[in-house]
Design an enzyme around this catalytic site. Structure first.
Site, mmCIF file in Angstrom:
data_model
loop_
_atom_site.group_PDB
_atom_site.id
_atom_site.type_symbol
_atom_site.label_atom_id
_atom_site.label_comp_id
_atom_site.label_asym_id
_atom_site.label_seq_id
_atom_site.Cartn_x
_atom_site.Cartn_y
_atom_site.Cartn_z
ATOM 1 N N THR A 127 0.822 -1.217 0.000
ATOM 2 C CA THR A 127 0.000 0.000 0.000
ATOM 3 C C THR A 127 0.858 1.269 0.000
ATOM 4 O OG1 THR A 127 -0.091 0.178 2.402
ATOM 5 C CG2 THR A 127 -1.775 -1.192 1.357
ATOM 6 N N CYS A 128 0.210 2.383 -0.297
ATOM 7 C CA CYS A 128 0.906 3.675 -0.354
ATOM 8 C C CYS A 128 0.924 4.325 1.023
ATOM 9 C CB CYS A 128 0.222 4.590 -1.352
ATOM 10 S SG CYS A 128 0.206 3.901 -2.990
ATOM 11 N N ASP A 129 1.352 3.588 2.013
ATOM 12 C CA ASP A 129 1.481 4.136 3.350
ATOM 13 C C ASP A 129 2.830 3.704 3.875
ATOM 14 O OD1 ASP A 129 1.414 4.405 6.241
ATOM 15 O OD2 ASP A 129 -0.736 4.765 6.012
#
Ligand SMILES: *Cc1c(COP(=O)(O)O)cnc(C)c1O
Length: 359
Positions: A306-308
């Site tokens: 994910t983009c975290d």
């Protein structure tokens, strides 16, 4: 995630053998799949629940309300009332304010008081969030007793994935002390809830459940003499952890510079938000199998898709993986039956929640 019910059955039987005079209250939060709850209900298990929805799931699986405890110490009064209307009569408390809610919403019920436990030796300690200091428990129970509830006993949790089989000793010493203090005040407590904490096997070996049973029995005898209380355990991880396996795919393998010594980054299609939340603080280290096992191993940072930036599982202590591992390879994550499906986000970044299959 694929979960094997035969393993759950074996685990239940191992608990029943290791602690023969103790009732099992399976901690539903570890894996609430209907098949697991139904199997355990059939085997005779009781259920420790944390919410009205978990109570309803246990009832739907065939458990009767007298086999269900509402073990969360943090409950809305209207949820206590709903549980009471569903027949639940056993509640956890750790302060006078929570007792007052139960007096109003579930009159006459049994309550047990949770005490703090330092969690030393646990890989997933449960901190100071739940429980009061042992010296306060008799006051909480006396308040319950004076207000028409049954002061039923004491509970604690020695911390999850507890690898020290002796960890129950100190809390049982405190429990016996609370029983004595309550007797002086005219209350006869009946029950000690020994909580969960029984480990499952991840990368490191763990003692078998019979060693926990022996150690707990010794500690009970030491502190309670020949007046042994009724006991219950609330295994979660130890009941379902080793029954589950996750198949994941390698999405990307890269380095952050051309430097030869630069560590590799391996990105899987599962991460902290896809079901591996317990890699938080790198606490739980899952065994990962690949089709290249046996090849030369190199340290890798392991991350989710994910983009975290929090979605990195192992970095402070890199994870050893085969140098021949490639993009597109499937890997198997073992010991994934507990605390995975329910921790997975509904759709963070558009990734669907972890699917689960029960066999
Ligand atoms: C989570 C929990 C358990 C289960 O703990 P495990 O370490 O998974 O066995 C038991 N009791 C309570 C009250 C819990 O909150």
């Amino acid at each position: 995630m694929v979960l094997d019910l035969d393993v759950v059955r074996d685990n239940y039987n191992a608990f029943a053998r290791a602690l023969p005079d103790t009732r099992v209250f399976y901690a539903v939060k570890a894996n609430p799949s209907p098949e697991v709850l139904h199997l355990l209900a059939t085997l005779g298990s009781c259920f420790d629940t944390a919410s009205v929805v978990e109570i309803e799931m246990a009832l739907a699986a065939g458990a009767t309300s007298d086999r269900i405890s509402f073990g969360n110490t943090i409950k809305k009064e209207r949820d206590i009332a709903r549980a009471f209307s569903l027949g639940i009569r056993l509640f956890a408390v750790d302060c006078v304010a929570e007792v007052d809610k139960i007096v109003r919403a579930a009159p006459g019920s049994k309550v047990f008081c949770r005490i703090l436990c330092d969690g030393a030796g646990a890989e997933w300690p449960l901190s100071r969030k739940f429980g009061c200091v042992p010296e306060m428990a008799a006051d909480v129970l006396e308040h319950a007793h004076r207000n028409g509830l049954e002061a039923y006993g004491v509970s604690f949790h020695v911390g999850s994935q507890q690898r020290n089989t002796e960890a129950w000793d100190q809390a049982l010493a405190s429990s016996a002390e609370i029983f004595r203090e309550c007797a002086v005040r005219g209350m006869n407590l009946s029950m000690v809830n020994l909580g969960g904490g029984f480990p499952t096997k991840y990368l490191k070996e763990v003692p078998g459940v019979s060693r926990y049973g022996d150690s707990i029995f010794r500690a009970l005898s030491k502190h309670f003499g020949n007046r042994l209380p009724e006991t219950i355990i609330e295994p979660g991880r130890g009941m379902v952890g080793n029954a589950g396996l996750i198949e994941s795919e390698v999405v990307l393998i890269s380095k952050k510079s051309d430097n030869e010594d630069e560590v590799r980054w391996v990105y899987l299609d599962i991460g902290k938000f896809g079901g591996l939340a317990e890699t938080m603080d790198e606490s739980i280290r899952y065994p990962i199998r690949t089709r290249h096992d046996g090849d030369e191993m190199v340290p890798c940072v392991l991350a989710g898709p994910t983009c975290d930036s929090a979605d990195v599982m192992y970095e402070k202590e890199p994870y050893m993986l085969p140098v021949s591992l490639s993009i597109g390879d499937k890997v198997l994550i073992e010991g994934a039956g507990a605390y995975t499906t329910t921790y997975s986000a509904v759709a963070f970044n558009g990734f669907p929640p972890l699917r689960s299959y029960v066999i």
